[in-house]
Design a protein around this motif. Structure first.
Motif, PDB file in Angstrom:
ATOM      1  N   ARG A  91       0.698  -1.256  -0.011  1.00 48.49           N
ATOM      2  CA  ARG A  91       0.033  -0.072  -0.038  1.00 48.49           C
ATOM      3  C   ARG A  91       0.717   1.136   0.089  1.00 48.49           C
ATOM      4  NH1 ARG A  91      -2.037   0.458   4.764  1.00 48.49           N
ATOM      5  NH2 ARG A  91      -1.299  -1.748   5.371  1.00 48.49           N
ATOM      6  N   ASP A  92       2.097   1.191   0.622  1.00 47.11           N
ATOM      7  CA  ASP A  92       2.941   2.389   0.640  1.00 47.11           C
ATOM      8  C   ASP A  92       4.312   1.799   0.705  1.00 47.11           C
ATOM      9  OD1 ASP A  92       4.048   4.557   1.687  1.00 47.11           O
ATOM     10  OD2 ASP A  92       3.323   4.839   3.336  1.00 47.11           O
ATOM     11  N   SER A  93       4.857   2.521  -0.266  1.00 43.92           N
ATOM     12  CA  SER A  93       6.330   1.656  -0.800  1.00 43.92           C
ATOM     13  C   SER A  93       7.474   2.536   0.078  1.00 43.92           C
ATOM     14  CB  SER A  93       6.496   1.831  -2.316  1.00 43.92           C
ATOM     15  OG  SER A  93       6.325   3.286  -2.641  1.00 43.92           O
ATOM     16  N   ASP A  94       7.071   3.687   0.550  1.00 40.37           N
ATOM     17  CA  ASP A  94       7.951   4.337   1.368  1.00 40.37           C
ATOM     18  C   ASP A  94       7.657   4.832   2.724  1.00 40.37           C
ATOM     19  OD1 ASP A  94      10.268   5.582   1.980  1.00 40.37           O
ATOM     20  OD2 ASP A  94      10.003   7.489   0.978  1.00 40.37           O
ATOM     21  N   PRO A  95       6.942   3.952   3.512  1.00 39.83           N
ATOM     22  CA  PRO A  95       6.376   4.448   4.871  1.00 39.83           C
ATOM     23  C   PRO A  95       7.149   4.882   5.927  1.00 39.83           C
ATOM     24  CG  PRO A  95       6.977   2.124   4.916  1.00 39.83           C
ATOM     25  CD  PRO A  95       7.293   2.440   3.572  1.00 39.83           C
ATOM     26  N   SER A  96       6.827   6.108   6.312  1.00 44.39           N
ATOM     27  CA  SER A  96       7.535   6.621   7.857  1.00 44.39           C
ATOM     28  C   SER A  96       7.564   5.786   8.845  1.00 44.39           C
ATOM     29  CB  SER A  96       6.892   7.967   8.078  1.00 44.39           C
ATOM     30  OG  SER A  96       5.775   7.518   8.814  1.00 44.39           O
ATOM     31  N   ASP A  97       8.591   5.724   9.891  1.00 40.81           N
ATOM     32  CA  ASP A  97       8.745   4.962  11.035  1.00 40.81           C
ATOM     33  C   ASP A  97       7.465   4.837  11.426  1.00 40.81           C
ATOM     34  OD1 ASP A  97      11.239   4.595  10.215  1.00 40.81           O
ATOM     35  OD2 ASP A  97      12.057   5.574  12.097  1.00 40.81           O
ATOM     36  N   ALA A  98       6.806   6.168  11.747  1.00 38.55           N
ATOM     37  CA  ALA A  98       5.412   5.831  12.444  1.00 38.55           C
ATOM     38  C   ALA A  98       4.395   5.013  11.537  1.00 38.55           C
ATOM     39  CB  ALA A  98       4.882   7.657  12.701  1.00 38.55           C
ATOM     40  N   ASP A  99       4.267   5.249  10.459  1.00 44.65           N
ATOM     41  CA  ASP A  99       3.481   4.355   9.712  1.00 44.65           C
ATOM     42  C   ASP A  99       3.865   2.992   9.771  1.00 44.65           C
ATOM     43  OD1 ASP A  99       2.059   6.717   8.515  1.00 44.65           O
ATOM     44  OD2 ASP A  99       3.465   6.808   6.751  1.00 44.65           O
ATOM     45  N   GLY A 157       3.819  18.596  11.296  1.00 44.26           N
ATOM     46  CA  GLY A 157       3.159  19.599  10.563  1.00 44.26           C
ATOM     47  C   GLY A 157       1.724  19.929  11.144  1.00 44.26           C
ATOM     48  N   GLU A 158       0.795  19.307  10.293  1.00 38.37           N
ATOM     49  CA  GLU A 158      -0.592  19.435  10.613  1.00 38.37           C
ATOM     50  C   GLU A 158      -1.147  18.606  11.670  1.00 38.37           C
ATOM     51  OE1 GLU A 158      -3.870  17.602   8.103  1.00 38.37           O
ATOM     52  OE2 GLU A 158      -1.987  17.592   6.538  1.00 38.37           O
ATOM     53  N   GLY A 159      -1.487  19.301  12.848  1.00 38.76           N
ATOM     54  CA  GLY A 159      -2.122  18.562  13.892  1.00 38.76           C
ATOM     55  C   GLY A 159      -0.818  17.763  14.764  1.00 38.76           C
ATOM     56  N   ALA A 160      -1.132  17.206  15.840  1.00 43.84           N
ATOM     57  CA  ALA A 160      -0.315  16.328  16.341  1.00 43.84           C
ATOM     58  C   ALA A 160      -0.288  14.985  16.029  1.00 43.84           C
ATOM     59  CB  ALA A 160      -0.939  16.377  17.804  1.00 43.84           C
ATOM     60  N   ASP A 161       0.817  14.294  15.969  1.00 41.35           N
ATOM     61  CA  ASP A 161       0.842  13.055  15.465  1.00 41.35           C
ATOM     62  C   ASP A 161       0.723  12.022  16.589  1.00 41.35           C
ATOM     63  OD1 ASP A 161       1.497  10.287  14.821  1.00 41.35           O
ATOM     64  OD2 ASP A 161       3.147  10.989  13.412  1.00 41.35           O
ATOM     65  N   LEU A 162      -0.444  11.623  16.889  1.00 37.99           N
ATOM     66  CA  LEU A 162      -0.883  10.939  18.139  1.00 37.99           C
ATOM     67  C   LEU A 162       0.034   9.542  18.420  1.00 37.99           C
ATOM     68  CD1 LEU A 162      -4.577  10.546  17.337  1.00 37.99           C
ATOM     69  CD2 LEU A 162      -3.702  11.881  18.750  1.00 37.99           C
ATOM     70  N   ARG A 163       0.920   9.312  17.507  1.00 35.74           N
ATOM     71  CA  ARG A 163       1.572   7.949  17.637  1.00 35.74           C
ATOM     72  C   ARG A 163       2.794   8.619  18.444  1.00 35.74           C
ATOM     73  NH1 ARG A 163       1.129   6.864  11.366  1.00 35.74           N
ATOM     74  NH2 ARG A 163       1.953   8.786  11.358  1.00 35.74           N
ATOM     75  N   LEU A 220       2.608  10.556  21.117  1.00 39.72           N
ATOM     76  CA  LEU A 220       2.184  10.893  22.188  1.00 39.72           C
ATOM     77  C   LEU A 220       1.617   9.909  23.132  1.00 39.72           C
ATOM     78  CD1 LEU A 220       0.029  13.758  20.912  1.00 39.72           C
ATOM     79  CD2 LEU A 220       1.748  14.023  22.831  1.00 39.72           C
ATOM     80  N   PRO A 221       1.760   9.928  24.523  1.00 39.99           N
ATOM     81  CA  PRO A 221       0.946   9.012  25.255  1.00 39.99           C
ATOM     82  C   PRO A 221      -0.344   8.997  25.200  1.00 39.99           C
ATOM     83  CG  PRO A 221       2.251  10.975  26.548  1.00 39.99           C
ATOM     84  CD  PRO A 221       2.234  11.406  25.162  1.00 39.99           C
ATOM     85  N   GLY A 222      -0.817   7.922  25.136  1.00 43.15           N
ATOM     86  CA  GLY A 222      -2.152   7.178  24.611  1.00 43.15           C
ATOM     87  C   GLY A 222      -2.192   6.807  23.385  1.00 43.15           C
ATOM     88  N   GLY A 223      -1.204   7.316  22.589  1.00 47.59           N
ATOM     89  CA  GLY A 223      -1.109   6.839  21.131  1.00 47.59           C
ATOM     90  C   GLY A 223      -2.156   7.014  20.311  1.00 47.59           C
ATOM     91  N   LEU A 224      -2.547   6.167  19.425  1.00 44.02           N
ATOM     92  CA  LEU A 224      -3.917   6.128  18.636  1.00 44.02           C
ATOM     93  C   LEU A 224      -5.165   6.506  19.334  1.00 44.02           C
ATOM     94  CD1 LEU A 224      -2.880   3.181  16.222  1.00 44.02           C
ATOM     95  CD2 LEU A 224      -2.567   5.867  15.694  1.00 44.02           C
ATOM     96  N   SER A 225      -5.310   6.225  20.587  1.00 41.40           N
ATOM     97  CA  SER A 225      -6.405   6.493  21.317  1.00 41.40           C
ATOM     98  C   SER A 225      -6.751   7.948  21.628  1.00 41.40           C
ATOM     99  CB  SER A 225      -6.229   5.557  22.783  1.00 41.40           C
ATOM    100  OG  SER A 225      -6.406   4.533  22.478  1.00 41.40           O
ATOM    101  N   ASN A 226      -6.054   8.868  21.286  1.00 41.07           N
ATOM    102  CA  ASN A 226      -6.311  10.195  20.960  1.00 41.07           C
ATOM    103  C   ASN A 226      -6.780  10.852  22.379  1.00 41.07           C
ATOM    104  OD1 ASN A 226      -7.158  12.642  19.482  1.00 41.07           O
ATOM    105  ND2 ASN A 226      -9.085  11.790  19.362  1.00 41.07           N
ATOM    106  N   THR A 227      -6.038  10.517  23.358  1.00 41.82           N
ATOM    107  CA  THR A 227      -6.160  11.150  24.631  1.00 41.82           C
ATOM    108  C   THR A 227      -5.637  12.537  24.960  1.00 41.82           C
ATOM    109  OG1 THR A 227      -4.327   9.545  25.265  1.00 41.82           O
ATOM    110  CG2 THR A 227      -6.695   8.771  25.755  1.00 41.82           C
ATOM    111  N   THR A 228      -4.468  12.930  24.086  1.00 39.44           N
ATOM    112  CA  THR A 228      -4.010  14.152  24.422  1.00 39.44           C
ATOM    113  C   THR A 228      -3.497  14.659  22.968  1.00 39.44           C
ATOM    114  OG1 THR A 228      -2.376  15.515  25.437  1.00 39.44           O
ATOM    115  CG2 THR A 228      -1.650  13.138  25.052  1.00 39.44           C
ATOM    116  N   HIS A 229      -3.552  16.053  22.733  1.00 40.50           N
ATOM    117  CA  HIS A 229      -2.671  16.462  21.799  1.00 40.50           C
ATOM    118  C   HIS A 229      -1.456  17.275  22.066  1.00 40.50           C
ATOM    119  CE1 HIS A 229      -6.868  16.393  19.385  1.00 40.50           C
ATOM    120  NE2 HIS A 229      -6.304  15.103  19.616  1.00 40.50           N
ATOM    121  N   GLY A 230      -1.041  16.912  23.295  1.00 42.20           N
ATOM    122  CA  GLY A 230       0.142  17.716  24.349  1.00 42.20           C
ATOM    123  C   GLY A 230      -0.413  18.089  25.356  1.00 42.20           C
TER     124      GLY A 230
END
Lengths: 182, 296, 793
Positions: free
Chosen positions: A137-145, C450-456, C458-468
């Motif tokens: 799906r993504d040939s160049d994913p970021s670490d977070a991805d 860049g746009e918005g907080a990368d939840l991944r 942050l504490p809570g991760g994808l569960s979207n508990t904090t934006h900082g």
């Protein structure tokens, strides 16, 4: 009951399936395909990951009967199903696995070996199927991805660092191949 | 055990009518765990995987008709503008593998207080379309759907066909606390939806009461406070005192238990924090859209 | 239907002239593990095999008043149902003390204890039959902690104890007590400018290896049994199984199947004896596979601990005294509790020097789940406590916590509190310096997108508990000490059989040991050693089995040291023999045969100057040279019962961590941002594997710090036996793990190496907690740290 499905491109038929059996059980115990692993059987570890009609799923949570008529891809089928691998079967540095079977490996499999991403290996098949799915799906994913895509696959040995290395490596080699018009 | 494989919705209803104790299975993410661990041995498994229409959705003028088996992955990808709260909730479900199989219909069928979709559905507002062969179709408002711990308003011969969810007319948020950064069952969850058209807010709370609930007193307080302060018109920042009171009331709506995932006291506390934060995020986003609106 | 009989995987690996010690050669089993062909224990299949199933007790403490197998036996497809009365020979087994019944002996001592076994033609048939076994229980109140275990009139878990520790314990519900005393605590107290005293608690951690317990038992024509199992030590399994079957050891043959991780959890028997009993009873092959739920009952866990420490220091920051009491809950059966107690006591000071030490460690018998080996083995619990103390003392003294540690760090030549001199490098201060000097991870990484907080991020991760909101960063340090190898006078040896031959003109070495490859990479290292010592490219690693002598356990960070040492030793003997044959045949043709240092290289005998003297093919003339030899590390001594003095350990391993965390202080959620480690490994035989071990251990320590715990209810029942509620770190919980590997050779060890597997597990936990403390200002005396602890709820 009888279940018909295609596994790794081949039509398969199994009989006497107990209705409560999972696809995982059928693959492992009735089809001689033990590559998909039975680590938790509750969808928490991803070790049984397969593609079902091209969608990444935990085969422990698919009832065998639900796979009737479907197409299943397991780790055993990865070499034939992922991006063409022949050009990339060994590390250009020559430091790749010396095994003469390596020509049959998918790029992500070779990358896992080369990056040291395999320890006990029990999580490896599921991670390979999941990582391959990501790279399709993504040939160049970021670490977070990469982390997000593999967050459903538990590994207890590696601390994941070398798994990340392996996915990065496979992505980089894919990029090289594309640049070279492979 | 028998495995029933209806090829259409009509066949599925007929099978359920013939075998009211049959357990419907779609993504299998709940049912198969129980079977694998010998916790459940139904006489019949009713596979809904062949009923294609359950995996379809339709965006209408006011609502989205979401087929019961539409997987979370698709909700995240395709419906995040129309159903932002549910899309956020979908993203917090387990793992990519589970999100590829799990669906809102399955979540509603299990009716666990920890189901991730529930708070978002409660906050957005929706009706669950259920049907039996004998009595046909009916719509159950989400507020009347959850009847007890893992119990819902379905009759034994009914199946969930779709969910009619109000399209977002304002910002929505969903937050879930887990003790791991991915792949975790909710210790508690909170969803907030602003409905600027009706100038109301709605909430949903998960894992902090025997069923998913709304924080009604908190909603009423906030509705009144926003109205009295003219905030909907001015788009001014909501003062911290309102957020704090809202959080306190949300917390007070909880009726949680101590369990292995978290203490009751923590759940109450965390719901308050999430209420305050989601209010801030939603309101900021509302203000932004208001600021942009005059230029548009 | 297809399938593979339980034949373990033979691995052949070759390379050019390289691939020796010190290189990052790749795993010889890597290819099979990525194709899915590598045969793990749960993958084994045999024509006509049955499935074994275990019925387990639903209570932690109870008497069985009635057991009736009749209905279960009547089920179609059922071949055998066995309970205690059906056991043919020895009724008990155990790693150190033989105190564990093969099947419940009428008294249930822990929740999940095996009560009966079923063999049937399908797992579901076996499960349904097990459900038809009638067992009536008279439930008793459980003994769950030290106070209850040692109270007057407390029920005795094992009233008929006659083990070696029994005469030395203050109460029969104490498995072992070990004091370590040195100097004069009172004198130390008198000199102390600050004294810090605190209680700590460590929760029960699980190994949570991914491959559940499984194996296949195949009855043999000679009346014996062949067992294909995943274990950490084939020979010690056999030592325990053979008496249970009433068979001589030579009729119980074990072969290692693929092992899906171990971490100590496979040191004790799980299904091995059960499957063998069923196979011999039915005359059919029997496969047993635990599911994840059963796995939580099928192996021991890490001892939970209650610990009290008192540290004193001078104003200048020198430790004046350390007193500690470490109470380890061993649960219902001893497992390796005695050795865990020995480690806790002897390593309880940490990697520091202090003249006045008074440590007492005890291991309890209770009705809690049995606890035994887990990575770090008795050193983990103490390390969390003493490192927490070091931070507190430093804070009291207004000293930098790293400098305070460095001021008290042990070094080569220091005395352990057992009186044992540390006779190899102990770069404790240097490891701390290195880990501190690594670059810090950037702040607020969640904003980088860049746009918005990368939840991944942050504490809570994808569960979207904090934006900082509420997020505070903290940094913490810790360092630890772990012994390598089996200690306290244990005859710790390994055996290797090495063969050198010429096949098709190519020299080939074959290495055969009984070492359990559990993922650590021992097979990689064995091939490297053979290449280095024998100068060959092609090395075949034979499957591990009991056809060769014992290799000891894959635990205690010992395999590369001890079995690696045995492989080297056998290789050297083979080389000497080859050179001797060469001298006999060709010695008269060249003076170098008598005068030069001779080596094997590329299939030739060469001088150290590189001159080729003969081809191996000509020397061996088709005859292989083979040697099977035992090799042992330097002997150790028992610790005396009263003061714990003695040269108890053979080698130590040190690691230091720096943890950077971000804590959502409102919600009590923790994101570990980076967990850096510096570890001395003596010599990295395979740098890639070494780093993998350090990162893996680090991550298990992270798990103990913030999420991993088996929780018991008041009836001593396990509340969370699943991967849904026993949480281990996912890839989103695990941060970047930079590793700085230091190589200071230990001249006593093969190649100068230092066992690498465990040290990083120790210091990871206290480093993370120290970082969380810095972010929150909270005391945090218990791990795992839960959101409740961080929010006061």
């Amino acid at each position: 009951m009888r279940v018909n499905l295609r596994v790794n491109g081949r039509p398969r038929q199994v009989d006497d399936v107990w209705e409560g059996e999972s696809l995982l059980y059928v693959l492992r115990e009735r089809m001689g395909l033990p590559g998909s692993k039975n680590a938790c059987e509750q969808g928490e570890c991803g070790s049984c990951s397969v593609r079902l009609d091209d969608v990444l799923v935990c085969s422990c949570l698919v009832a065998a009967g639900q796979a009737e008529g479907r197409e299943v891809l397991t780790v055993e089928g990865l070499p034939g199903a992922s991006a063409p691998s022949s050009a990339l079967s060994s590390d250009p540095s020559g430091d790749s696995s010396e095994d003469d079977r390596s020509g049959e490996l998918a790029p992500i499999q070779q990358a896992f070996i080369d990056a040291g991403a395999v320890q006990c290996g029990f999580c490896t098949p599921g991670l390979l199927v999941a990582a391959d799915d990501l790279l399709r799906r993504d040939s160049d994913p970021s670490d977070a991805d990469i982390r997000e895509a593999l967050s459903g696959n538990l590994c207890r040995c590696t601390g994941y660092e070398k798994i990340l290395d392996a996915v990065r490596l496979a992505a980089a080699r894919g990029e090289t191949r594309r640049r070279e018009g492979g | 055990m028998d495995f029933l494989r209806p090829a259409s919705w009509e066949e599925a209803l007929a099978a359920k009518a013939a075998h009211p104790a049959a357990v419907p299975i779609a993504g299998g993410t709940d049912v198969m765990v129980e079977i694998n661990f010998d916790l459940r041995r139904p006489d019949h498994l009713l596979d809904l995987g062949r009923v294609a229409e359950l995996r379809e959705w339709e965006v209408g003028e006011r609502t989205v008709r979401l087929g019961a088996s539409v997987p979370y992955t698709q909700i995240m990808a395709e419906l995040r503008h129309d159903l932002p709260g549910l899309a956020l909730a979908s993203h917090t479900v387990a793992s990519p593998q589970i999100r590829n199989r799990g669906s809102v219909g399955g979540n509603l069928g299990t009716a666990s207080p920890a189901g991730d979709a529930h708070p978002a559905l409660l906050a957005a507002g929706c009706e669950v379309e259920v049907e039996s062969r004998a009595r046909g179709s009916r719509r159950v408002p989400i507020d009347a759907f959850f009847t007890g711990v893992k119990r819902n308003a379905l009759a034994p011969d009914e199946l969930i066909r779709a969910v009619h969810i109000d399209r977002a007319d304002g910002p929505q948020q969903f937050s879930k606390v887990g003790t791991r950064n991915a792949m975790v069952i909710a210790v508690c969850a909170f969803s907030l939806a602003l409905h600027p058209e009706s100038r109301t807010v709605r909430t949903g709370i998960g894992s902090a009461a025997p069923t998913p609930i709304r924080a009604r007193a908190a909603e009423e307080f906030l509705n009144a406070a926003l109205e009295e302060g003219g905030f909907w018109d001015t788009g001014e920042a909501v003062p911290p005192s309102i957020g704090a009171r809202f959080a306190g009331l949300a917390s007070g709506a909880c009726n949680p238990i101590d369990d292995v995932r978290g203490s009751a006291a923590y759940r109450r506390h965390a719901i308050g924090v999430l209420a305050r934060r989601t209010l801030t995020w939603c309101w900021e986003s509302y203000r932004e859209s208001e600021r942009r609106a005059p230029c548009a | 239907m297809t399938g593979t009989v339980g034949v373990p995987t033979r691995i052949t690996q070759g390379s050019g002239t390289k691939g020796g010690v010190g290189e990052s050669t790749l795993r010889p089993d890597g290819t099979l593990k990525t194709t899915g062909e590598f045969a793990y224990a749960s993958d084994l299949w045999h024509e006509d095999m049955l499935w074994g199933h275990t019925l387990r007790a639903p209570h932690a403490h109870a008497l069985i008043t009635r057991i009736d197998l009749t209905d279960a036996l009547l089920q179609p497809g059922v071949y055998a149902v066995l309970a205690y009365a059906d056991l043919p020979a020895a009724k008990r087994y155990g790693l150190e003390l033989r105190d564990q019944p093969v099947l419940c002996d009428g008294r249930v001592r822990f929740h999940g204890e095996p009560v009966a076994l079923v063999a049937a033609d399908h797992p579901e048939t076996a499960r349904r039959a097990a459900a038809k076994i009638v067992v009536e229980y008279d439930v008793l109140p459980p003994v769950t902690d030290e106070a209850a275990a040692t109270a007057p009139g407390a029920p005795l878990l094992h009233p008929d104890r006659d083990d070696d520790h029994a005469p030395h314990v203050p109460h029969p519900n104490i498995v072992r007590r070990q004091p370590v005393r040195r100097g004069d605590i009172e004198a130390g107290r008198a000199r102390a400018a600050v004294i810090v005293r605190q209680d700590y608690e460590v929760g029960m951690q699980d190994q949570a290896f991914l491959g559940p317990e499984s194996g296949l038992a195949v009855p043999a024509d000679d009346g014996g049994v062949d067992l294909y199992v995943s274990t950490q030590w084939l020979h010690v399994d056999r030592e325990q199984i053979a008496p249970v079957l009433g068979l001589p050891e030579d009729k119980v043959r074990l072969a290692l199947s693929g092992v899906g991780g171990a971490f100590g959890g496979r040191e004790d028997l799980s299904m091995q004896a059960h499957a063998a009993l069923l196979a011999l009873h039915t005359g059919k092959p029997v496969k047993m596979v635990y599911n994840r739920y059963e796995s939580f009952f099928g192996h021991v866990h890490r001892h939970p601990a209650r610990i009290t420490y008192e540290h004193g220091a001078t104003r200048e920051g020198k430790l004046t005294h350390v007193a500690a009491r470490i109470v380890l809950d061993g649960g219902a059966y001893a497992s390796s509790t005695p050795a865990v107690v020995g480690n806790a006591a002897s390593l309880g000071l940490g990697p520091y020097t202090c003249e006045n030490v008074d440590i007492e460690a005890i291991g309890l018998y209770t009705n809690n789940p049995p606890c035994g080996a887990m990575r770090g083995f008795g050193a983990v619990q103490a390390c969390f406590a003493y490192e927490s103390q070091m931070d507190r003392v430093a804070a009291e003294l207004h000293l930098d916590p790293v400098e305070f540690r460095q001021l008290n760090a042990m070094e080569q030549g220091s005395l352990m509190p057992t009186g044992q001199p540390v006779d190899s490098p102990a770069p404790v201060a240097e490891l701390l310096r290195r880990v501190r000097s690594m670059p810090m991870p950037p702040e607020r990484q969640w904003e980088s997108a860049g746009e918005g907080a990368d939840l991944r991020a942050l504490p809570g991760g994808l569960s979207n508990t904090t934006h900082g909101e509420g997020v505070v960063r903290g940094v913490g340090y810790a360092v630890g000490i772990k012994n390598v190898g089996f200690s306290e006078g244990f005859d710790d040896y390994s055996t290797a059989r090495v063969r050198l031959e010429v096949v098709g003109g190519e020299p080939v070495a074959t290495v055969h040991t009984a070492m359990a490859e559990v993922g650590q990479g021992g097979v990689t290292v064995h091939a490297q050693i053979a290449r280095t010592e024998l100068g060959v490219a092609q090395v075949t690693i034979q499957p591990a089995d009991t056809a060769v002598g014992s290799a000891g356990s894959t635990s205690a960070s010992r395999q590369t040291y001890v079995t690696g040492g045995a492989v080297r030793h056998a290789c050297q003997a083979v080389r000497a023999e080859v050179l001797e044959i060469g001298r006999r045949k060709f010695g008269s043709y060249h003076p170098a045969w008598a005068t030069a240092e001779l080596l094997l290289e590329g299939g030739k005998i060469v001088t150290d100057g590189g001159e080729a003297l003969a081809d191996l093919a000509d020397v061996l003339e088709g005859d292989p040279v083979e040697r099977e030899l035992e090799w042992r590390h330097r002997p150790t001594q028992a610790l005396d019962h009263e003061r714990g003095q003695g040269n108890g350990h053979v080698q130590y391993s040190f690691a230091a961590h720096r943890a950077v965390v971000e804590v959502d202080t409102d919600l009590g959620l923790v994101k570990v941002v980076e967990l850096a480690c510096a570890q001395d490994v003596g010599k990295a035989l395979n740098p890639l594997s070494v780093v993998g071990q350090i990162q893996g251990g680090t991550t298990q320590g992270l798990g103990l710090a913030v999420m991993e715990e088996i929780v018991l209810d008041p009836e001593a029942k396990v509340r969370n036996p699943s991967f849904t509620d026993y949480l281990i770190p996912t890839i989103l919980d695990t941060p970047p793990l930079p590793v700085d590997v230091l190589e200071l050779a230990d001249s006593h060890a093969p190649y100068g190496l230092r066992g690498v597997g465990e040290a990083s597990t120790l210091s990871s936990t206290p480093a993370v907690v120290a970082a969380v403390r810095q972010a929150t200002g909270l005391a945090l005396t218990r791990v795992p740290v839960r959101p409740e602890h961080l929010t006061g709820t």
